[in-house]
Design a protein around this motif. Structure first.
Motif, PDB file in Angstrom:
ATOM      1  N   GLY B  23       0.825  -1.209   0.000  1.00 54.61           N
ATOM      2  CA  GLY B  23       0.000   0.000   0.000  1.00 54.61           C
ATOM      3  C   GLY B  23       0.861   1.260   0.000  1.00 54.61           C
ATOM      4  N   ARG B  24       1.900   1.231   0.803  1.00 49.85           N
ATOM      5  CA  ARG B  24       2.841   2.367   0.822  1.00 49.85           C
ATOM      6  C   ARG B  24       3.466   2.565  -0.543  1.00 49.85           C
ATOM      7  NH1 ARG B  24       5.351   4.976   5.022  1.00 49.85           N
ATOM      8  NH2 ARG B  24       7.298   5.309   3.899  1.00 49.85           N
ATOM      9  N   TYR B  25       3.861   1.416  -1.135  1.00 50.61           N
ATOM     10  CA  TYR B  25       4.496   1.479  -2.447  1.00 50.61           C
ATOM     11  C   TYR B  25       3.523   2.057  -3.484  1.00 50.61           C
ATOM     12  CZ  TYR B  25       6.358  -0.141  -6.917  1.00 50.61           C
ATOM     13  OH  TYR B  25       6.794  -0.190  -8.212  1.00 50.61           O
ATOM     14  N   ILE B  26       2.276   1.588  -3.444  1.00 49.12           N
ATOM     15  CA  ILE B  26       1.279   2.092  -4.408  1.00 49.12           C
ATOM     16  C   ILE B  26       1.079   3.591  -4.214  1.00 49.12           C
ATOM     17  CG2 ILE B  26      -1.163   1.997  -5.077  1.00 49.12           C
ATOM     18  CD1 ILE B  26      -1.130  -0.986  -4.487  1.00 49.12           C
ATOM     19  N   GLY B  27       1.019   4.003  -2.943  1.00 53.73           N
ATOM     20  CA  GLY B  27       0.885   5.428  -2.660  1.00 53.73           C
ATOM     21  C   GLY B  27       2.024   6.224  -3.278  1.00 53.73           C
ATOM     22  N   LYS B  28       3.244   5.692  -3.145  1.00 50.62           N
ATOM     23  CA  LYS B  28       4.399   6.385  -3.720  1.00 50.62           C
ATOM     24  C   LYS B  28       4.316   6.426  -5.237  1.00 50.62           C
ATOM     25  CE  LYS B  28       7.794   5.548  -0.119  1.00 50.62           C
ATOM     26  NZ  LYS B  28       8.960   4.775   0.284  1.00 50.62           N
ATOM     27  N   THR B  35      10.813   5.463  -5.785  1.00 52.54           N
ATOM     28  CA  THR B  35      10.806   4.080  -5.334  1.00 52.54           C
ATOM     29  C   THR B  35      12.000   3.365  -5.948  1.00 52.54           C
ATOM     30  OG1 THR B  35       9.569   3.194  -7.211  1.00 52.54           O
ATOM     31  CG2 THR B  35       8.274   4.066  -5.375  1.00 52.54           C
ATOM     32  N   TRP B  36      12.309   2.184  -5.412  1.00 48.48           N
ATOM     33  CA  TRP B  36      13.517   1.494  -5.883  1.00 48.48           C
ATOM     34  C   TRP B  36      13.327   0.858  -7.260  1.00 48.48           C
ATOM     35  CZ3 TRP B  36      13.082  -3.937  -6.256  1.00 48.48           C
ATOM     36  CH2 TRP B  36      11.934  -4.477  -5.651  1.00 48.48           C
ATOM     37  N   LEU B  37      12.078   0.813  -7.754  1.00 48.80           N
ATOM     38  CA  LEU B  37      11.877   0.267  -9.102  1.00 48.80           C
ATOM     39  C   LEU B  37      11.967   1.339 -10.188  1.00 48.80           C
ATOM     40  CD1 LEU B  37       9.084  -2.394  -8.534  1.00 48.80           C
ATOM     41  CD2 LEU B  37      11.407  -2.809  -9.308  1.00 48.80           C
ATOM     42  N   ASP B  38      12.151   2.604  -9.769  1.00 47.75           N
ATOM     43  CA  ASP B  38      12.211   3.688 -10.746  1.00 47.75           C
ATOM     44  C   ASP B  38      13.272   3.464 -11.813  1.00 47.75           C
ATOM     45  OD1 ASP B  38      10.197   4.990  -9.553  1.00 47.75           O
ATOM     46  OD2 ASP B  38      11.409   6.513  -8.538  1.00 47.75           O
ATOM     47  N   ARG B 174       1.322   3.716 -14.988  1.00 49.38           N
ATOM     48  CA  ARG B 174       2.040   3.351 -13.767  1.00 49.38           C
ATOM     49  C   ARG B 174       1.383   2.168 -13.064  1.00 49.38           C
ATOM     50  NH1 ARG B 174       5.133   7.091 -10.266  1.00 49.38           N
ATOM     51  NH2 ARG B 174       6.625   7.713 -11.815  1.00 49.38           N
ATOM     52  N   SER B 175       0.047   2.162 -13.022  1.00 46.54           N
ATOM     53  CA  SER B 175      -0.643   1.030 -12.387  1.00 46.54           C
ATOM     54  C   SER B 175      -0.255  -0.267 -13.064  1.00 46.54           C
ATOM     55  CB  SER B 175      -2.169   1.193 -12.484  1.00 46.54           C
ATOM     56  OG  SER B 175      -2.567   2.425 -11.967  1.00 46.54           O
ATOM     57  N   CYS B 176      -0.206  -0.245 -14.394  1.00 48.38           N
ATOM     58  CA  CYS B 176       0.073  -1.473 -15.139  1.00 48.38           C
ATOM     59  C   CYS B 176       1.529  -1.884 -15.032  1.00 48.38           C
ATOM     60  CB  CYS B 176      -0.298  -1.306 -16.607  1.00 48.38           C
ATOM     61  SG  CYS B 176      -2.054  -1.064 -16.866  1.00 48.38           S
ATOM     62  N   THR B 177       2.441  -0.926 -15.285  1.00 48.44           N
ATOM     63  CA  THR B 177       3.843  -1.336 -15.368  1.00 48.44           C
ATOM     64  C   THR B 177       4.498  -1.491 -13.998  1.00 48.44           C
ATOM     65  OG1 THR B 177       4.535   0.960 -15.556  1.00 48.44           O
ATOM     66  CG2 THR B 177       4.222  -0.244 -17.607  1.00 48.44           C
ATOM     67  N   ARG B 178       4.158  -0.623 -13.061  1.00 50.03           N
ATOM     68  CA  ARG B 178       4.905  -0.632 -11.792  1.00 50.03           C
ATOM     69  C   ARG B 178       4.247  -1.444 -10.695  1.00 50.03           C
ATOM     70  NH1 ARG B 178       8.259   4.678 -11.575  1.00 50.03           N
ATOM     71  NH2 ARG B 178       8.176   5.172 -13.776  1.00 50.03           N
ATOM     72  N   ILE B 179       2.977  -1.750 -10.845  1.00 53.77           N
ATOM     73  CA  ILE B 179       2.305  -2.510  -9.801  1.00 53.77           C
ATOM     74  C   ILE B 179       1.928  -3.896 -10.319  1.00 53.77           C
ATOM     75  CG2 ILE B 179       0.350  -2.575  -8.223  1.00 53.77           C
ATOM     76  CD1 ILE B 179       0.337   0.571  -8.490  1.00 53.77           C
ATOM     77  N   LEU B 180       1.118  -3.937 -11.370  1.00 52.25           N
ATOM     78  CA  LEU B 180       0.601  -5.231 -11.825  1.00 52.25           C
ATOM     79  C   LEU B 180       1.687  -6.093 -12.470  1.00 52.25           C
ATOM     80  CD1 LEU B 180      -2.764  -3.942 -13.319  1.00 52.25           C
ATOM     81  CD2 LEU B 180      -2.461  -5.236 -11.216  1.00 52.25           C
ATOM     82  N   PHE B 181       2.507  -5.480 -13.321  1.00 51.10           N
ATOM     83  CA  PHE B 181       3.483  -6.270 -14.078  1.00 51.10           C
ATOM     84  C   PHE B 181       4.518  -6.960 -13.192  1.00 51.10           C
ATOM     85  CE2 PHE B 181       7.665  -6.101 -16.291  1.00 51.10           C
ATOM     86  CZ  PHE B 181       7.462  -7.149 -17.163  1.00 51.10           C
ATOM     87  N   GLY B 273      -4.590   5.874   2.727  1.00 54.51           N
ATOM     88  CA  GLY B 273      -4.079   6.460   3.961  1.00 54.51           C
ATOM     89  C   GLY B 273      -2.779   7.204   3.726  1.00 54.51           C
ATOM     90  N   TYR B 274      -1.928   6.638   2.869  1.00 54.17           N
ATOM     91  CA  TYR B 274      -0.637   7.252   2.579  1.00 54.17           C
ATOM     92  C   TYR B 274      -0.812   8.552   1.799  1.00 54.17           C
ATOM     93  CZ  TYR B 274       4.098   7.801   0.786  1.00 54.17           C
ATOM     94  OH  TYR B 274       5.327   8.293   0.469  1.00 54.17           O
ATOM     95  N   ILE B 275      -1.653   8.503   0.760  1.00 53.36           N
ATOM     96  CA  ILE B 275      -1.803   9.670  -0.108  1.00 53.36           C
ATOM     97  C   ILE B 275      -2.502  10.813   0.632  1.00 53.36           C
ATOM     98  CG2 ILE B 275      -2.973  10.521  -2.200  1.00 53.36           C
ATOM     99  CD1 ILE B 275      -2.377   7.808  -3.466  1.00 53.36           C
ATOM    100  N   LEU B 276      -3.534  10.476   1.401  1.00 52.88           N
ATOM    101  CA  LEU B 276      -4.272  11.524   2.112  1.00 52.88           C
ATOM    102  C   LEU B 276      -3.594  11.915   3.426  1.00 52.88           C
ATOM    103  CD1 LEU B 276      -6.464  10.825   0.061  1.00 52.88           C
ATOM    104  CD2 LEU B 276      -8.130  10.952   1.888  1.00 52.88           C
ATOM    105  N   LYS B 277      -2.605  11.130   3.833  1.00 53.22           N
ATOM    106  CA  LYS B 277      -1.992  11.281   5.151  1.00 53.22           C
ATOM    107  C   LYS B 277      -3.060  11.213   6.235  1.00 53.22           C
ATOM    108  CE  LYS B 277       2.237  13.442   3.783  1.00 53.22           C
ATOM    109  NZ  LYS B 277       1.987  13.260   2.343  1.00 53.22           N
ATOM    110  N   ARG B 278      -3.996  10.321   6.062  1.00 54.18           N
ATOM    111  CA  ARG B 278      -5.061  10.117   7.049  1.00 54.18           C
ATOM    112  C   ARG B 278      -5.144   8.629   7.350  1.00 54.18           C
ATOM    113  NH1 ARG B 278      -9.041  14.143   7.688  1.00 54.18           N
ATOM    114  NH2 ARG B 278      -8.691  15.930   6.312  1.00 54.18           N
TER     115      ARG B 278
END
Lengths: 186, 566
Positions: B23-28, B35-38, B174-181, B273-278
């Motif tokens: 979740g933190r990673y997705i927020g970033k 992130t380290w995958l950049d 980004r959703s496709c390449t950095r998270i799903l793939f 939670g990460y993106i909203l800081k809530r």
């Protein structure tokens, strides 16, 4: 809308190349490092090759039966009965399976039959049966093959696959491997 | 049986433990933080943007987001239709499988672009490998699309007063390449080394030990199965989905597939939670979802491990529980767990046949889809929950006599109207559809008898389930229903279409309009939305709006069947 059309088409094609092409090729490449190069796990016995985790039909009394299958173990069209729990026609089928089992296994009490032996699986290709499902067949196979029941119990024990790490999931027996071992028992 | 219980606990614990860092990673990823995958994906993404002629930094307002989303989805539909109707002559078809008929292709194309993956065909006989790879593409991009639009709503909730909500293509790629793939690759390796096939060879023919000759369908399944779960798609490579020993070879792969399908829906809440800081707001949402999930899960598991009372009457042992439609290597507990997980999130893959579950288990599966926001599908699950938050804010605001505000924005008539329409759309589609099909079935007994493979209450449940699954964009079925007929192909297709895009448009419009409003700082008079009390309120709204509208229909199906059995 208009100015989105061309980027949408181009982006889709790029995705097509990347996710259907490159991703697939990477996985295909990795598959070449598996035991059977991605063509499925196999067991070889007496020069014949079988798929290890694909159930086979065993209805012959000299073998341990596999579970009933709604598709008769057709591995080119897997499937289930999809019968509801209250369907009278389905319940009649189960009753018939119980009766047939009792005819082929004289001396076995009804209570000893576990439900996995009289219900069909989700894929129709279930490779496994439960341990009680193997045990309940020992008497029949011992009589037909003229092997001592103790040997068969031993065979079942050595073919029982424990739950994952001994902690998680079901205990089971791969019917194909069990029957190959049975054939090799001399 | 105890090892089956510990297996379920392990699956849930693993899911949550992995979802927190993810979740933190997705927020970033959405925030465009480092992130380290950049190092790998910055260049990859750049190629995507350059080849597509997209400027990923151009900010869009909520309407532009929706236009971009709908345009690309329209093209996906056309592309998918074309491939499905021309598979017979397209390449990679070693088994010589036929092209789809127009109505089946219509249903399947909508099914895959809408992240539903309802399947009225069997992969073994109804798809070429080219077709499989094409629908696999849609499993990636339809999921990425849902995640991107959820991120847009996150941004809208975060901003004080703005029209600018990031760029749709940027979030989508980004959703496709950095998270799903990357996640799909990891899962694919687990499957490969546990026996899932990955080959372009056609059917094999073998002689069994007993001497029968059988044909064995294979294919590039190890690439296909990971994304069907990660993207909460659920379309099986083979007809029997993850009950098939090739798709789900053992208990370990079952854990892997189970964890991966619930992972991103839960991680998205942590990302919020990460993106909203809530963090507290995220925990409130997660808490409500988890309570709902558990309430559906526990009775289902209990029902399955006790087995079928009608079979108990025959006098045999049911130590493994209700095994009809289930696999021994998975067992009844893990099958029950999966059945609820796959229906509350919108995966719809199955590892046991839902049609053969005990009546209350089947009802809970339907309830999972009727509520459709206990975790929910990747991205869109949160959008559904967002609608219920808006309703709860408004109702509790009225109850305590405060202006209804959410995150510093006033909720007014316009937002409420949209929220109500979206909340009521789902029951409308499900109940109207079921009513029409029941009418046809009852009044034209000759013509439509082939639809159902179970009589009585259970037959009604099959139809109710089918529409629930279509409308929830779930895709699982009571497979006794013979779906490949023009009526079901078209009816399901239309329902999937409406229930995918309207519940995206509605919440985005609400969020966009809230984001543009004047920010009212929190004061003593503000209704707190990150407390357990408010969580209870949201839960009550969900129970009243979603669950109660379906109670009469459920009473005719699973509840009636329950009383006929026990």
């Amino acid at each position: 809308m208009k100015k989105n059309i061309i980027p949408a088409i181009r982006l889709t094609l790029v995705c097509f190349v990347f996710f259907s092409g490159i991703y697939t090729l990477v996985v295909l490449g990795a598959a070449q490092f598996t035991a059977n190069k991605g063509k499925g796990d196999v067991v070889v016995s007496n020069g014949k090759t079988y798929f290890a985790n694909l159930g086979q039909k065993f209805t012959n009394d000299k073998y341990f039966y596999s579970r009933p299958s709604a598709v008769d173990y057709n591995a080119a069209a897997a499937g289930a009965s999809n019968k509801g729990p209250s369907n009278p026609e389905y319940l009649k089928t189960v009753q018939t399976r119980i009766d047939t089992f009792l005819v082929h296994n004289p001396g076995i009490k009804k209570e000893a039959i576990p439900s996995d032996l009289v219900t069909s699986s989700g894929s129709g290709l279930d490779p496994d049966i439960s341990v009680p499902a193997a045990r309940v067949q020992v008497k029949r196979i011992a009589a037909i093959r003229g092997i001592g029941g103790g040997n068969l119990e031993q065979l079942i024990l050595s073919n029982t696959e424990k739950p994952l790490l001994g902690l998680f999931g079901t205990e089971k027996i791969n019917v194909l491997k069990l029957n190959i071992a049975l054939d090799n028992l001399k | 049986m105890n090892t089956e219980m510990s297996g379920m606990i392990l699956m849930y614990a693993l899911t949550v433990v992995l979802a927190i860092p993810l979740g933190r990673y997705i927020g970033k990823v959405y925030n465009n933080d480092k992130t380290w995958l950049d190092r790998i994906f910055n260049p990859v993404d750049k190629i995507f943007y350059r080849l597509s002629g997209i400027d990923p930094l151009k900010e869009m307002n909520w309407k532009q987001h929706l236009v971009a989303l709908l345009t690309i989805n329209l093209f996906w539909f056309l592309l998918c239709m074309f491939v499905l109707m021309n598979m017979s002559w397209l390449p990679l078809n070693p088994d010589k499988n036929p092209s789809m008929t127009a109505d089946l292709a219509f249903n399947t194309a909508i099914s895959f672009i809408s992240n539903t993956n309802l399947q009225h065909y069997s992969g073994e006989t109804g798809m070429s490998y080219f077709g499989q790879l094409t629908v696999m593409l849609f499993q990636f991009i339809s999921a990425g699309c849902g995640m991107a639009i959820a991120a847009t709503v996150f941004f809208a909730m975060r901003e004080k007063t703005t029209e600018k909500l990031g760029n749709f293509y940027f979030l989508f790629v980004r959703s496709c390449t950095r998270i799903l793939f990357p996640a799909a690759l990891i899962v694919a390796f687990f499957l490969l080394f546990n026996g899932t096939p990955m080959t372009f060879a056609g059917k094999d023919t073998i002689t069994t030990l007993q001497g029968d000759t059988v044909q064995v369908s294979r294919g590039p399944a190890a690439a296909f199965v990971p994304i069907k779960h990660l993207g909460t798609n659920g379309g099986g490579f083979f007809g029997s989905n993850s009950a098939h020993p090739f798709e789900n070879p053992n208990y370990f792969t079952n854990i892997v597939e189970m964890v991966t399908q619930m992972l991103i829906p839960i991680a998205m809440i942590f990302a919020l939670g990460y993106i909203l800081k809530r963090r507290k707001l995220a925990l409130m949402i997660l808490g409500v979802m988890t309570v709902g999930f558990m309430l559906l899960l526990v009775p289902t598991v209990v029902g399955e491990i006790h087995g079928n009372p009608a079979i108990a009457k025959m006098g045999i042992g049911q130590t493994m529980g209700n095994m009809e439609g289930k696999e021994v290597r998975i067992g009844s507990a893990a099958s029950a767990y999966w059945s609820i997980a796959t229906t509350v999130i919108s995966t719809g893959s199955v590892n046991a046949m839902h049609d053969s579950f005990m009546p209350l288990g089947g009802m809970n599966q339907m309830l999972g889809m009727m509520v459709n926001c206990f975790y929910g599908g990747v991205g869109v699950g949160f959008l559904n929950f967002f609608v219920f938050i808006i309703l709860a804010v408004f109702i509790s605001g009225l109850m305590v006599g405060r202006t209804p505000e959410f995150l510093g924005k006033k909720i007014e008539a316009r937002e409420m109207k949209i929220a109500m329409i979206i909340a009521l759309l789902h029951p409308l589609l499900i109940l109207t559809g079921t009513a029409i099909s029941s009418y046809l079935y009852a009044h034209h007994p000759g013509t439509y008898t082939g639809w159902l493979s179970n009589p009585g209450y259970h037959g009604f449940s099959e139809m109710l389930y089918e529409f629930s699954s279509s409308s929830a964009n779930n895709g699982s079925e009571f497979s006794g229903l013979n779906g490949n007929t023009p009526f079901w192909n078209i009816a399901d297709g239309v329902v999937m279409l409406l229930s995918r895009y309207l519940p995206i448009i509605g919440p985005v419009a609400i969020a966009g309009s809230l984001a543009a409003k004047k920010y009212v700082p929190e004061s003593a008079g503000t209704l707190k939305t990150d407390t357990a009390t408010f969580g209870l309120m949201v839960f009550a709204v969900i129970a009243i709006v979603a669950a109660l509208s379906f109670f009469p229909a459920l009473a005719l199906g699973p509840i009636a069947e329950y009383f006929s059995l026990y």
